[in-house]
Design a protein around this motif. Sequence first.
Motif, mmCIF file in Angstrom:
data_model
loop_
_atom_site.group_PDB
_atom_site.id
_atom_site.type_symbol
_atom_site.label_atom_id
_atom_site.label_comp_id
_atom_site.label_asym_id
_atom_site.label_seq_id
_atom_site.Cartn_x
_atom_site.Cartn_y
_atom_site.Cartn_z
ATOM 1 N N LEU A 65 -63.279 -0.852 -26.279
ATOM 2 C CA LEU A 65 -62.904 -2.291 -25.964
ATOM 3 C C LEU A 65 -64.338 -2.918 -25.611
ATOM 4 C CD1 LEU A 65 -59.924 -1.600 -23.649
ATOM 5 C CD2 LEU A 65 -60.137 -2.059 -26.003
ATOM 6 N N GLY A 66 -65.345 -2.333 -25.338
ATOM 7 C CA GLY A 66 -66.693 -3.184 -25.129
ATOM 8 C C GLY A 66 -66.707 -4.110 -23.781
ATOM 9 N N GLU A 67 -67.192 -5.174 -24.035
ATOM 10 C CA GLU A 67 -66.918 -6.249 -23.005
ATOM 11 C C GLU A 67 -66.224 -7.420 -23.233
ATOM 12 O OE1 GLU A 67 -68.511 -6.065 -20.255
ATOM 13 O OE2 GLU A 67 -69.583 -4.150 -20.921
ATOM 14 N N ALA A 68 -65.255 -7.017 -24.021
ATOM 15 C CA ALA A 68 -64.100 -7.996 -24.678
ATOM 16 C C ALA A 68 -63.550 -8.582 -23.320
ATOM 17 C CB ALA A 68 -63.139 -7.266 -25.386
ATOM 18 N N LYS A 69 -63.205 -10.007 -23.419
ATOM 19 C CA LYS A 69 -62.483 -10.696 -22.263
ATOM 20 C C LYS A 69 -61.034 -10.942 -22.757
ATOM 21 C CE LYS A 69 -66.199 -10.821 -19.814
ATOM 22 N NZ LYS A 69 -66.456 -9.690 -18.499
ATOM 23 N N THR A 70 -60.918 -11.134 -24.155
ATOM 24 C CA THR A 70 -59.736 -11.682 -24.583
ATOM 25 C C THR A 70 -58.973 -10.536 -25.912
ATOM 26 O OG1 THR A 70 -60.528 -13.140 -26.101
ATOM 27 C CG2 THR A 70 -60.022 -13.898 -23.983
ATOM 28 N N THR A 84 -56.214 -2.425 -32.740
ATOM 29 C CA THR A 84 -57.150 -3.467 -33.129
ATOM 30 C C THR A 84 -58.196 -3.070 -33.979
ATOM 31 O OG1 THR A 84 -58.303 -3.170 -31.085
ATOM 32 C CG2 THR A 84 -56.521 -4.422 -30.654
ATOM 33 N N GLY A 85 -58.793 -4.033 -34.409
ATOM 34 C CA GLY A 85 -59.999 -3.823 -35.318
ATOM 35 C C GLY A 85 -61.112 -2.985 -34.523
ATOM 36 N N ALA A 86 -61.162 -3.495 -33.224
ATOM 37 C CA ALA A 86 -62.252 -2.610 -32.634
ATOM 38 C C ALA A 86 -61.932 -1.340 -32.374
ATOM 39 C CB ALA A 86 -62.451 -3.670 -31.089
ATOM 40 N N GLU A 87 -60.633 -1.073 -32.017
ATOM 41 C CA GLU A 87 -60.291 0.460 -31.925
ATOM 42 C C GLU A 87 -60.555 1.042 -33.339
ATOM 43 O OE1 GLU A 87 -56.691 3.347 -30.228
ATOM 44 O OE2 GLU A 87 -56.376 1.418 -30.113
ATOM 45 N N ARG A 143 -62.431 0.443 -35.819
ATOM 46 C CA ARG A 143 -63.860 0.563 -36.089
ATOM 47 C C ARG A 143 -64.365 1.962 -35.345
ATOM 48 N NH1 ARG A 143 -66.571 -3.531 -38.473
ATOM 49 N NH2 ARG A 143 -65.392 -5.493 -38.822
ATOM 50 N N TYR A 144 -64.248 2.089 -34.039
ATOM 51 C CA TYR A 144 -64.500 3.074 -33.255
ATOM 52 C C TYR A 144 -64.155 4.352 -33.693
ATOM 53 C CZ TYR A 144 -64.802 6.299 -29.541
ATOM 54 O OH TYR A 144 -64.923 7.742 -28.817
ATOM 55 N N LEU A 145 -62.688 4.317 -34.203
ATOM 56 C CA LEU A 145 -62.399 5.616 -34.738
ATOM 57 C C LEU A 145 -63.003 6.083 -36.107
ATOM 58 C CD1 LEU A 145 -58.517 5.048 -34.025
ATOM 59 C CD2 LEU A 145 -60.072 6.710 -32.826
ATOM 60 N N ILE A 146 -63.490 5.009 -36.941
ATOM 61 C CA ILE A 146 -64.106 5.318 -38.117
ATOM 62 C C ILE A 146 -65.861 5.990 -37.627
ATOM 63 C CG2 ILE A 146 -65.099 4.441 -40.344
ATOM 64 C CD1 ILE A 146 -62.505 2.302 -40.389
ATOM 65 N N PRO A 187 -55.616 5.477 -43.198
ATOM 66 C CA PRO A 187 -54.712 5.230 -42.166
ATOM 67 C C PRO A 187 -54.292 6.054 -41.455
ATOM 68 C CG PRO A 187 -54.669 3.721 -44.200
ATOM 69 C CD PRO A 187 -55.705 4.721 -44.531
ATOM 70 N N GLU A 188 -53.687 7.132 -42.443
ATOM 71 C CA GLU A 188 -52.953 8.338 -41.725
ATOM 72 C C GLU A 188 -53.588 8.880 -40.723
ATOM 73 O OE1 GLU A 188 -53.388 7.915 -44.774
ATOM 74 O OE2 GLU A 188 -51.446 7.053 -45.609
ATOM 75 N N ASP A 189 -54.922 9.270 -40.781
ATOM 76 C CA ASP A 189 -55.557 9.840 -39.790
ATOM 77 C C ASP A 189 -55.546 9.050 -38.357
ATOM 78 O OD1 ASP A 189 -56.725 11.233 -41.871
ATOM 79 O OD2 ASP A 189 -58.548 10.169 -42.020
ATOM 80 N N ILE A 190 -55.460 7.822 -38.597
ATOM 81 C CA ILE A 190 -55.200 6.879 -37.253
ATOM 82 C C ILE A 190 -53.948 6.864 -36.880
ATOM 83 C CG2 ILE A 190 -55.566 4.488 -36.311
ATOM 84 C CD1 ILE A 190 -58.171 4.205 -38.199
ATOM 85 N N LEU A 191 -52.856 6.747 -37.793
ATOM 86 C CA LEU A 191 -51.688 6.428 -37.472
ATOM 87 C C LEU A 191 -51.003 7.634 -36.874
ATOM 88 C CD1 LEU A 191 -50.452 3.863 -40.081
ATOM 89 C CD2 LEU A 191 -51.269 3.429 -37.812
#
Length: 486
Positions: free
Chosen positions: A422-427, A440-443, A445-448, A456-460
Amino acid sequence: MADYDLAIIGGGLNGVSLARDAAGRGLRVILLEQGDLGGAASSATPRMIHGDLSVLERRGFRRVHRALAERRTWLRIAPHLVRPMRFVIPAHSEERPPWLLRAGLFVYDSLTNRGGLPVTATLDITHHPVGNALKRPFGTAFEYSDCVVDDSRLVVLTALDAAERGAVIRTGARCVRADRTDTWRLAVVDRGHRRAITARALANATGGWASMVAETVLRQPQPTMAAMQMSQIVVPRLFEHDHVYVFQNSDGRLIFASSFAHDFTLIGTVTHDFTGDPAIVAMPGADVSYLCDAASRYFRERVAPTDVVRAVSGVNLTLASARRRDGTTLFHAHRRKAPLITMFGGDVTTSRLRAERAVTRLTPFYPMSPRWTAGAALPGGDFAWHRFDHEVELACDRWRFLEETRARRLVAAYGSRLSAVLGEAKTREELGPAFGPELTGAEVRYLIASEWARFPEDILWRRSKLGLTMPAADRDALAAFMASVT
């Protein structure tokens, strides 16, 4: 000089546990997985860290004691992935008598230092929330302590720890040939590119494929192995609490029902012999009906095959001569021949211990550091297990846009490393595009970038269980997003 001290074929729980242990002892390690980490049987377990009451019933006291000692270890090193739960066995007039259940659970408690977990208790479930979902004839139950685990995340975080200690983890890499002399020479097809690797020792940890790999890739003799299929079903949530039910079925088996991915219930396990390709294992309709009937024997709301939203199956091997459920490790070494470890089968609970013992067998061949994995937390697990709710509160305080349910999922997945996601995200908007209500896109990106997610199956289905609720349109959007960032 060989490229590596140990090459491991197979990225299931056995393989990544070997990689973690060996890398932490100073060995140069490479792990080769042709698909995704935990992509087969390691993501189809009953999701429990326990001593196994069925083993206790067969008087396997030493095995139960060993597993319960490992339960304490997992609570210490993976408190985000391993959660204590209260398990409830309703007394059934046609099954084991109450005195036998009570005596068995007394022995179960006595075999371990519980480490803060409560002892067995007798419940009047006519006046307890666990009785609300059950049929009226069940008035008495026995409650004891054990743990549940996110099996697929355990695989990934074990691999992550191995990588941070120097191991090379290669997914999409298939070993097509291995020649054995004083070293192993491996021919590997790595995402379409052929390369050669040499290693001083080799581990075959390919699960349901272990026999096939031994015969066609390694060309090494192995004892006769038998393939076993284990299956569970996922249905909409049948109860609101977090207790785990243990049901006595009419054939003597114990069937579990536990909360799963918040909105669902996992029911299992049924196990039987398997023939065929482990890559295309499917749960037979008879097994689905068996689990539905076993659950319907107890639940007030009937469970029908039409209620099943997902069937989960995996294949592993046992020695045909022994049918050992606690796993098998074979060590083969001859003069002027590089060592070969073959590891297959076994449960989640004792996976760390199996790997520790297997790597220790290599100490005569090259020096290494002492055993260490029992005292080192997995990534994100550097807090006490009873502080999990506190970690959730800290997450909600730091990222105020998180609701508690989502914070719990994230802390359970990433623990104290949630800031890496999540980093320093405020919203919420700062985390990038949304795929369904939680991802979310941030998650992504981290997983990749950090957890070897490629599709997608790897994440879902393995880094999360969000595939159970994500709409088709969001899945398509996820696939497009992943293609754009890789």
